[in-house]
Enzyme design. Sequence first.
Site: not given
Ligand SMILES: NC(=O)c1ccc[n+]([C@@H]2O[C@H](COP(=O)([O-])OP(=O)(O)OC[C@H]3O[C@@H](n4cnc5c(N)ncnc54)[C@H](OP(=O)(O)O)[C@@H]3O)[C@@H](O)[C@H]2O)c1
Length: 212
Positions: A10, A69-70, A121, A125
């Site tokens: 991710g 993860l997410g 959401y 969390k």
């Molecule tokens: N987006 C935002 O602005 C934001 C803000 C605050 C917090 N967050 C949180 O921060 C965390 C990291 O965010 P990010 O943007 O780096 O996330 P991301 O780019 O969507 O990456 C998520 C990771 O989780 C893995 N994953 C998702 N579903 C899965 C499943 N069913 N089984 C196994 N692996 C799985 C993905 O694997 P694949 O590559 O195989 O899909 C990827 O390695 C998340 O928990 C997110 O909710 C996000």
Amino acid sequence: MELLLLGATGAVGREVLDMALADPSVSRITAPTRRALLPHDKLHNPVLDFDKGLPDADWWHADALVSCLGTTIRKAGDRAAFRRVDHDLILMCAHRAKTQETPVMVLNSSVGANPRSRNFYLRTKGEIEKSLQKLAFERLVLVRPSLIDAQRDEPRLAEQVSLLASRLMRPLTPARYRPVTARHIADCLLRATRGDAGVSVIESEKIRSAGA
Ligand SMILES: NC(=O)c1ccc[n+]([C@@H]2O[C@H](COP(=O)([O-])OP(=O)(O)OC[C@H]3O[C@@H](n4cnc5c(N)ncnc54)[C@H](OP(=O)(O)O)[C@@H]3O)[C@@H](O)[C@H]2O)c1
């Protein structure tokens, strides 16, 4: 230090992986993923189908577990599927690691995480934060970033619009709600693996100072 990393494919996880591979104080990284990572001498990359359950393996033991993860409700399909990843899957992995005596966990959570939130959401969390506290790691750090500023493989229109708006409104936006780069979060997550025992929270406005 031996690191166990979840979500290494991710936006944040990739940065954690790159930093950990380059860090001489990290001797080994185990990163279970669905898609294979590029090989590296320090990297152990079990490729798993997480839907089929988690394997029993010695590699759940490390000095610290970092979870990036997410998913999103849109990607997962519905709320229940989102919760299965952002709560249940993280908890199952953490439980495996704790059972194998991994003493430290650092979670990439979210700004506003709160088990009593009316927002699904943020409630999810908050619930995973609460569930992890019950596992009683020696050290648990909950890192709560605001909007993540990162290059993404897939387009996330709403996120891109929010990022653009946040950049324009930056001087008027409270520090806690300003976007934070995936690299700063990764740096913070890695540094948070070291420190005193207990549970601590790093809010978004502290991520750069906690990590830089
Ligand atoms: N987006 C935002 O602005 C934001 C803000 C605050 C917090 N967050 C949180 O921060 C965390 C990291 O965010 P990010 O943007 O780096 O996330 P991301 O780019 O969507 O990456 C998520 C990771 O989780 C893995 N994953 C998702 N579903 C899965 C499943 N069913 N089984 C196994 N692996 C799985 C993905 O694997 P694949 O590559 O195989 O899909 C990827 O390695 C998340 O928990 C997110 O909710 C996000």
